[in-house]
Design a protein around this motif. Sequence first.
Motif, PDB file in Angstrom:
ATOM      1  N   LYS A 107       0.804  -1.224   0.000  1.00  0.00           N
ATOM      2  CA  LYS A 107       0.000   0.000   0.000  1.00  0.00           C
ATOM      3  C   LYS A 107       0.839   1.278   0.000  1.00  0.00           C
ATOM      4  O   LYS A 107       0.375   2.323  -0.449  1.00  0.00           O
ATOM      5  CB  LYS A 107      -0.922   0.007   1.234  1.00  0.00           C
ATOM      6  N   ASN A 108       2.030   1.192   0.522  1.00  0.00           N
ATOM      7  CA  ASN A 108       2.880   2.371   0.654  1.00  0.00           C
ATOM      8  C   ASN A 108       4.211   2.147  -0.056  1.00  0.00           C
ATOM      9  O   ASN A 108       4.955   1.225   0.291  1.00  0.00           O
ATOM     10  CB  ASN A 108       3.134   2.687   2.132  1.00  0.00           C
ATOM     11  N   TYR A 110       7.783   4.117  -1.748  1.00  0.00           N
ATOM     12  CA  TYR A 110       8.538   5.364  -1.682  1.00  0.00           C
ATOM     13  C   TYR A 110       9.894   5.215  -2.367  1.00  0.00           C
ATOM     14  O   TYR A 110      10.389   4.101  -2.591  1.00  0.00           O
ATOM     15  CB  TYR A 110       8.733   5.801  -0.229  1.00  0.00           C
ATOM     16  N   TYR A 153       6.500   9.488  -2.955  1.00  0.00           N
ATOM     17  CA  TYR A 153       5.648   8.580  -2.185  1.00  0.00           C
ATOM     18  C   TYR A 153       4.355   8.303  -2.940  1.00  0.00           C
ATOM     19  O   TYR A 153       3.737   9.225  -3.487  1.00  0.00           O
ATOM     20  CB  TYR A 153       5.330   9.193  -0.820  1.00  0.00           C
ATOM     21  N   ARG A 155       0.668   6.270  -2.355  1.00  0.00           N
ATOM     22  CA  ARG A 155      -0.250   5.579  -1.455  1.00  0.00           C
ATOM     23  C   ARG A 155      -1.315   4.886  -2.288  1.00  0.00           C
ATOM     24  O   ARG A 155      -2.137   5.542  -2.951  1.00  0.00           O
ATOM     25  CB  ARG A 155      -0.903   6.571  -0.486  1.00  0.00           C
ATOM     26  N   HIS A 162      -4.460   5.655  -6.970  1.00  0.00           N
ATOM     27  CA  HIS A 162      -3.498   5.903  -5.908  1.00  0.00           C
ATOM     28  C   HIS A 162      -3.252   7.398  -5.775  1.00  0.00           C
ATOM     29  O   HIS A 162      -3.595   8.188  -6.662  1.00  0.00           O
ATOM     30  CB  HIS A 162      -2.178   5.159  -6.153  1.00  0.00           C
TER      31      HIS A 162
END
Length: 376
Positions: A107-108, A110, A153, A155, A162
């Motif tokens: 989900k995350n 970076y 980033y 998400r 997203h």
Amino acid sequence: MTLASSYPYRSSVINKGAFQFDFGVLYSVTGAAFDSEGTEVELEEETGYQLIDSSVRIDYGFNPNLQLGADVIFRQLESETTTDVISSSGIESFAVHAKYEGKGSRKNKYAFELSYRMTAYSNEYYLNRSDIPVSDDVNLGDDGQSILLSFLYDRVISRASHLEFSLAYHLPPNDLSAEIPYSLAYVYKGQTIAFAGGVEGIYSLGLDEFEQNPGDKPVSDFGVTSRYNSINRELMSVFGRLNLKLSNKYLLSGKVSQVMSGVSTDKATNFLVSLTYNAGGTSSSQTFENKFKEYSTEATIIKVSPRGVFFKLDKGLSSDVVKGARADIYKSDYFGENVLLGSGFIYESGPDWSIVKVVKKFKRLPIEKGYTVRIK
């Protein structure tokens, strides 16, 4: 490597060993200016400023987490006064880039990117505007070197959407004040088309040495524009973007942005068109799945236990499916999808049937009747 998405995550890097080529054309036109106090100032009648930036960028997937690249920008501009129209063109700058993708999660996601840029020219500066000699051209922009460190980033909201966020620290050329570029966008993507919309801008750290006495700042001939040689420049833009995935190797993108507010800059409207070509390399998932190849037999799941730990195959001893053999489970269909779901072993085998016990799952997907099992 192929372009797996109509809108790749900004925090992702290209596959190891892959090359990616980006060709872009930016058209920017000035509609007004913002002074050092942030007040919008209309241009004089029959005056204007516009530029076209043509860019080429090449990136290479150095390893699964690191991407290295370089680019060059060629600039053409036209500055119109009440008495004359002056044009200039030439190579604007060169840059090198390094992008590192962090481990992140489903989900995350970076990454960090470092860029170093150097202009291909240097400007002459004068204490007074009256000292600037008459010339047939104007400066291409702020001269010197710049460094940009960005945090990227993403998400993930769903498979089709997203949020995209970036925050950076920028040391601009021409001894301008350090600043914080930022952007935030919502992305919705389909199989071949993607849309994005958001805001982007620059926040100045207010370190310009001429902030208190702007009249003392050396000047040069940049034409009818306030976007260069600024004092603590700031701006905020809204933008929209449309991507069209032409094939697994080509991606066409269009972006429109409008500066809504600013300090010591132009109120500009920008149009960007770019074409991305991606070829070569091996993705992490492909490298992972290659470890599971070289199978001797392929069977089909005909029954799954209620808990999904055991399932029955349509082949057994007559097809050399023996007890203890390794079995990998794939989700395959008529559209060519071939996803490795899990791994196990032959728990029991009969003449024309066998039972597999799942030991490890690689995807959060249920194992269902009709899926393929490949046996070593």
